[in-house]
Scaffold this motif. Structure first.
Motif, PDB file in Angstrom:
ATOM      1  N   ILE A 120      32.052  22.094  36.973  1.00 31.80           N
ATOM      2  CA  ILE A 120      31.293  23.198  36.330  1.00 31.80           C
ATOM      3  C   ILE A 120      30.665  22.603  35.092  1.00 31.80           C
ATOM      4  N   LEU A 121      31.211  21.963  34.446  1.00 30.05           N
ATOM      5  CA  LEU A 121      30.406  21.113  33.217  1.00 30.05           C
ATOM      6  C   LEU A 121      29.256  20.531  33.903  1.00 30.05           C
ATOM      7  N   GLU A 122      29.435  19.929  34.872  1.00 27.92           N
ATOM      8  CA  GLU A 122      28.092  19.091  35.501  1.00 27.92           C
ATOM      9  C   GLU A 122      27.060  19.733  35.812  1.00 27.92           C
ATOM     10  N   ALA A 123      27.498  21.060  36.778  1.00 32.41           N
ATOM     11  CA  ALA A 123      26.838  22.150  37.096  1.00 32.41           C
ATOM     12  C   ALA A 123      25.919  22.762  35.807  1.00 32.41           C
ATOM     13  N   ILE A 124      26.494  23.079  34.735  1.00 32.14           N
ATOM     14  CA  ILE A 124      26.050  23.500  33.562  1.00 32.14           C
ATOM     15  C   ILE A 124      24.687  22.567  33.303  1.00 32.14           C
ATOM     16  N   ARG A 125      25.159  21.248  33.226  1.00 38.44           N
ATOM     17  CA  ARG A 125      24.029  20.170  32.761  1.00 38.44           C
ATOM     18  C   ARG A 125      23.032  20.370  33.515  1.00 38.44           C
ATOM     19  N   ARG A 126      22.983  20.441  34.912  1.00 34.44           N
ATOM     20  CA  ARG A 126      22.280  20.240  35.777  1.00 34.44           C
ATOM     21  C   ARG A 126      21.156  21.566  35.770  1.00 34.44           C
ATOM     22  N   VAL A 131      21.893  21.463  26.374  1.00 40.40           N
ATOM     23  CA  VAL A 131      22.447  21.893  24.779  1.00 40.40           C
ATOM     24  C   VAL A 131      23.900  23.100  25.456  1.00 40.40           C
ATOM     25  N   MET A 132      23.620  23.854  26.389  1.00 40.88           N
ATOM     26  CA  MET A 132      24.929  24.649  26.900  1.00 40.88           C
ATOM     27  C   MET A 132      26.151  23.832  27.446  1.00 40.88           C
ATOM     28  N   PHE A 133      25.544  22.673  28.154  1.00 42.02           N
ATOM     29  CA  PHE A 133      26.831  21.557  28.399  1.00 42.02           C
ATOM     30  C   PHE A 133      27.350  20.841  27.206  1.00 42.02           C
ATOM     31  N   GLY A 134      26.655  20.755  26.097  1.00 41.51           N
ATOM     32  CA  GLY A 134      27.102  20.070  24.939  1.00 41.51           C
ATOM     33  C   GLY A 134      27.955  21.121  24.242  1.00 41.51           C
ATOM     34  N   LEU A 135      27.708  22.339  24.242  1.00 40.78           N
ATOM     35  CA  LEU A 135      28.567  23.224  23.584  1.00 40.78           C
ATOM     36  C   LEU A 135      29.689  23.390  24.007  1.00 40.78           C
ATOM     37  N   VAL A 136      29.854  23.464  25.573  1.00 41.20           N
ATOM     38  CA  VAL A 136      31.160  23.554  26.346  1.00 41.20           C
ATOM     39  C   VAL A 136      31.980  22.419  26.219  1.00 41.20           C
ATOM     40  N   LEU A 137      31.321  21.151  26.124  1.00 40.53           N
ATOM     41  CA  LEU A 137      31.984  20.023  26.073  1.00 40.53           C
ATOM     42  C   LEU A 137      32.557  19.825  24.738  1.00 40.53           C
ATOM     43  N   ILE A 138      31.660  20.226  23.868  1.00 36.97           N
ATOM     44  CA  ILE A 138      32.562  20.028  22.516  1.00 36.97           C
ATOM     45  C   ILE A 138      33.678  21.147  22.296  1.00 36.97           C
ATOM     46  N   GLY A 139      33.588  22.096  23.144  1.00 38.22           N
ATOM     47  CA  GLY A 139      34.662  22.918  23.087  1.00 38.22           C
ATOM     48  C   GLY A 139      35.980  22.566  23.636  1.00 38.22           C
ATOM     49  N   PHE A 140      35.756  21.936  24.766  1.00 35.10           N
ATOM     50  CA  PHE A 140      36.908  21.192  25.318  1.00 35.10           C
ATOM     51  C   PHE A 140      37.377  19.997  24.452  1.00 35.10           C
ATOM     52  N   ILE A 141      36.805  19.179  23.751  1.00 36.73           N
ATOM     53  CA  ILE A 141      37.111  18.184  22.991  1.00 36.73           C
ATOM     54  C   ILE A 141      37.916  18.857  21.798  1.00 36.73           C
ATOM     55  N   TYR A 142      37.151  19.922  21.524  1.00 36.38           N
ATOM     56  CA  TYR A 142      38.205  20.822  20.403  1.00 36.38           C
ATOM     57  C   TYR A 142      39.499  21.167  20.834  1.00 36.38           C
ATOM     58  N   LEU A 143      39.620  21.774  21.973  1.00 38.66           N
ATOM     59  CA  LEU A 143      40.935  22.092  22.563  1.00 38.66           C
ATOM     60  C   LEU A 143      42.032  20.914  22.704  1.00 38.66           C
ATOM     61  N   PHE A 144      41.455  19.480  23.012  1.00 39.33           N
ATOM     62  CA  PHE A 144      42.358  18.744  23.036  1.00 39.33           C
ATOM     63  C   PHE A 144      42.665  18.121  21.701  1.00 39.33           C
ATOM     64  N   THR A 145      42.026  18.337  20.464  1.00 42.45           N
ATOM     65  CA  THR A 145      42.068  17.642  19.171  1.00 42.45           C
ATOM     66  C   THR A 145      42.425  18.545  18.291  1.00 42.45           C
ATOM     67  N   THR A 146      42.635  20.056  18.494  1.00 40.31           N
ATOM     68  CA  THR A 146      42.959  21.101  17.599  1.00 40.31           C
ATOM     69  C   THR A 146      43.931  20.763  16.699  1.00 40.31           C
ATOM     70  N   GLU A 147      45.069  20.150  17.009  1.00 39.62           N
ATOM     71  CA  GLU A 147      46.026  19.969  16.374  1.00 39.62           C
ATOM     72  C   GLU A 147      45.909  18.961  15.162  1.00 39.62           C
ATOM     73  N   TYR A 148      44.864  18.169  15.289  1.00 36.18           N
ATOM     74  CA  TYR A 148      44.705  17.281  14.340  1.00 36.18           C
ATOM     75  C   TYR A 148      43.454  17.716  13.344  1.00 36.18           C
ATOM     76  N   LEU A 417      33.631  29.219  27.174  1.00 34.19           N
ATOM     77  CA  LEU A 417      33.229  29.235  25.630  1.00 34.19           C
ATOM     78  C   LEU A 417      34.072  30.471  24.993  1.00 34.19           C
ATOM     79  N   VAL A 418      33.869  31.571  25.341  1.00 32.80           N
ATOM     80  CA  VAL A 418      34.617  32.780  24.818  1.00 32.80           C
ATOM     81  C   VAL A 418      36.220  32.469  24.637  1.00 32.80           C
ATOM     82  N   LEU A 419      36.821  31.751  26.052  1.00 36.33           N
ATOM     83  CA  LEU A 419      38.285  31.486  26.274  1.00 36.33           C
ATOM     84  C   LEU A 419      38.459  30.623  24.979  1.00 36.33           C
ATOM     85  N   ILE A 420      37.799  29.614  24.551  1.00 37.73           N
ATOM     86  CA  ILE A 420      38.183  28.353  23.787  1.00 37.73           C
ATOM     87  C   ILE A 420      37.833  29.206  22.112  1.00 37.73           C
TER      88      ILE A 420
END
Length: 635
Positions: A120-126, A131-148, A417-420
């Protein structure tokens, strides 16, 4: 020759699946939608694979991607993304019955969920934007690093299994969440209706009507663009689609009559973007807003009337002053269509009036749209030149399916994004940050949220952009500043719309620039200048309930007049014309004065209105005297 045959085969495959998707949405809309997860799963199963064939390859340049042919990797990805959606459909009952964070996640579901998220991330990019791909990707990176993360960004550790479970198996949020549900029902049906309207020749009717009504007046070509884009934009559901549909005709016409390329593109961009705010359909925005807020559709379109009127009136005024300044005349009456030409297509308005009538009678939007789709087909047969035959009907349904692909992907991205934001509590945190920065000052809080909305909405289609920013902005406005819910939604909706015209990432302006051959950034700045009424109206929703048709008749009229008169002064300043060309120092004074009188609700209405009228009177007297003196000197 072999390569051409491959392209034909791919085109046939895309057409078949797009047709099946349209038929599926019409079928379920008519017999009753499936259980939510089943409906959403089949919706994504039919649509998501197409993006890898419609926009093949990993090329960054979208123009090159359009002409590329799918390779073995694209076919593999198309098949791969279909599997998790199909699994979700067949396992819908068991998934619905499971308890989130309690029932064990199967290894199969972890793998399928992970694969679907990545694809889905790749589909959004294509298909949507980088821009939206970057926003969602940053959101996922945040999910994995939020404890830090420090401060408000800190949240507990979220293991991979919990993230995939929330994204793939949750019913209210994530991939198969509520927003995907809206695209699988309401939006899909109205995109089919929009394609039927376009295919029937209603666009030609709007263009001929715009020519006949506005063509012969000063700045006629630009006024035609404003009128036709307002009419068509309400139906199309996409500002970029609106630009290409009406702009391919209006932009060359404006350039031919003497308008600069960037200004012609800016006019079309501003008008096309504004079409999303125009009742009765508002590019499907009214129905999405009704779904989210629970406010009846009829209340929403009534509330939208004044704001849309202010928006388009001010574009007309600005275009008029610009044309007078440049000495541009209207179109020769001999080149304009006759009323007979307009009336040849007038029967095509029947489905639109039928849709409005059914909605006002409180029939469901789905039922109203389905009846109107059928009415469009039968109405087209009233005249020979508008008839929709079997082949044309197939083309319309295929086109509708292809259009739904991009909206479906964008809505899934918005869901993620809303879920994040909700999973990590960022929605509450953002509200706390805004309050801590601006205190209880609604003006500054609105300004901060407006900027945030414009940034979050850049590069994202209007409807998903509105959904994403509403998740952030509305709770803050309602919970922290006591703004009425509908006013908060309209505030967010307007700025989500205007993000499409705001530089540097302006999708609609880039589309217009491709037609006008102008610089896209300059075109975007011209569009922003012309669309200033939208920014003012959007902001005014926070303070002026009369814009929502709430209050007395006199109050509604006076508040509307105060905004329009103040914006007229601003229009005079940015065009540099009022009876005569104006000097720069006067323009510099008028611009902030106009915005001040349009926005400052703390001043009594009488002061704002009389101040604007007095300023115009002074300008008229001074400029008229200057013009007479100049004429006398020339003699």
């Amino acid at each position: 020759m072999i390569e051409n045959m491959k392209k034909i085969h791919v085109g046939v495959f895309i057409a078949v699946f797009a047709l099946l998707a349209s038929i599926f949405h019409l079928y379920t809309g008519s017999i009753g939608f499936f259980e939510p997860r089943e409906q959403r799963s089949l919706h994504l199963f039919l649509l998501l694979p197409l993006i890898f064939l419609m926009k093949p390859g990993f090329l960054v340049n979208s123009a090159r991607r359009e002409s590329a042919k799918p390779g073995i990797v694209d076919y593999a990805l198309a098949i791969l993304i279909a599997v998790p959606a199909l699994y979700s459909y067949f396992e819908a009952f068991r998934i619905n019955m499971r308890l989130e964070d309690v029932t064990e996640v199967l290894d199969t579901e972890l793998w399928l969920g992970g694969i679907m998220i990545i694809l889905i991330l790749e589909a959004i990019r294509r298909g949507v934007s980088v821009v939206m791909f970057g926003l969602v990707l940053i959101g996922f990176i945040y999910l994995f690093t939020t404890e830090y993360m420090p401060g408000i960004f800190h949240f507990r550790d979220l293991p991979l299994s919990e993230i995939i479970e929330a994204m793939y198996l949750s019913n209210g949020n994530g991939i198969f969440g509520t927003i995907t549900g809206i695209s699988a029902t309401l939006i899909a049906i109205f995109l089919i209706f929009g394609s039927m309207i376009e295919g029937s020749g209603t666009g030609r009717l709007f263009i001929n009507l715009g020519k006949k009504v506005a063509g012969r007046y000063t700045g006629g070509p630009a006024k035609i663009a404003v009128l036709t884009s307002a009419l068509f934009g309400s139906m199309s559901g996409s500002s970029s689609s609106n630009v290409f549909t009406t702009g391919s005709f209006t932009i060359p016409m404006m350039k031919k009559r003497g308008y600069k390329a960037s200004f012609a593109g800016g006019v079309e961009t501003a008008a096309s973007v504004g079409g999303q705010s125009a009742p009765p359909i508002m590019g499907a925005g009214a129905f999405v807003m009704a779904e989210i807020t629970g406010v009846p559709y009829t209340d929403i379109i009534v509330a939208a009337v004044i704001g849309s009127l202010c928006y388009f009136v001010m574009i007309f005024v600005t275009v008029h002053f610009e044309a007078r300044k440049m000495g541009l005349k209207g179109i020769d009456p001999k080149e304009l269509p006759t009323w007979s030409d307009v009336l040849k297509d007038i029967h095509l308005l029947i489905p639109i009036f039928l849709l409005i009538t059914l909605l006002l009678l409180r029939f469901s939007p789905t039922y109203a749209a389905l009846i109107s789709i059928a009415a469009t087909f039968f109405t087209s047969w009233l005249r020979k030149h508008t008839r929709i035959g079997f082949k044309k009907a197939l083309e319309i349904l295929i086109n509708a399916g292809r259009n739904t692909v991009l909206i479906a992907i964008a809505c899934v991205g918005a869901n993620m994004l809303v879920l994040i934001l909700t999973k990590t509590g960022l929605i509450v945190s953002i509200g706390a940050v805004v309050t801590s920065v601006v205190g209880d000052n609604l003006f500054l809080g609105g300004l901060l949220l407006a900027l945030m909305t414009l940034v979050l909405g850049m590069g994202i289609p209007t409807t998903p952009a509105y959904i994403v920013v509403a998740a952030v902005g509305v709770p803050t406005l309602v919970g922290n500043f006591d703004v009425p819910m509908l006013a908060a939604h309209f505030f967010v909706f307007y700025f989500a719309i205007l993000a499409d015209a705001t530089p540097p990432v302006s999708i609609a302006a880039y589309s217009a620039a491709a037609i006008s051959k102008a610089d896209p950034i300059v075109t975007a700045f011209q569009a922003t200048r012309l669309a200033i009424a939208g920014y003012v109206v959007g902001f005014s929703y926070l303070f002026v309930p009369e814009l929502l048709m709430q209050g007395t008749f006199i109050g509604i009229v006076l508040n509307t007049a105060a905004i329009l008169l103040g914006l007229t002064l601003f229009s005079v300043a940015i065009t540099g014309y009022f009876v005569n060309t104006m000097r720069l120092p006067v323009r510099i004074i008028l611009a902030p004065l106009g915005l001040f009188l349009a926005l400052n609700v703390a001043l009594p209405l009488e002061v704002r209105i009389s101040g604007s009228l007095l300023a115009m009177l002074i300008l008229y007297v001074v400029n008229t005297k200057f013009a007479l003196n100049k004429t006398a000197a020339d003699l």
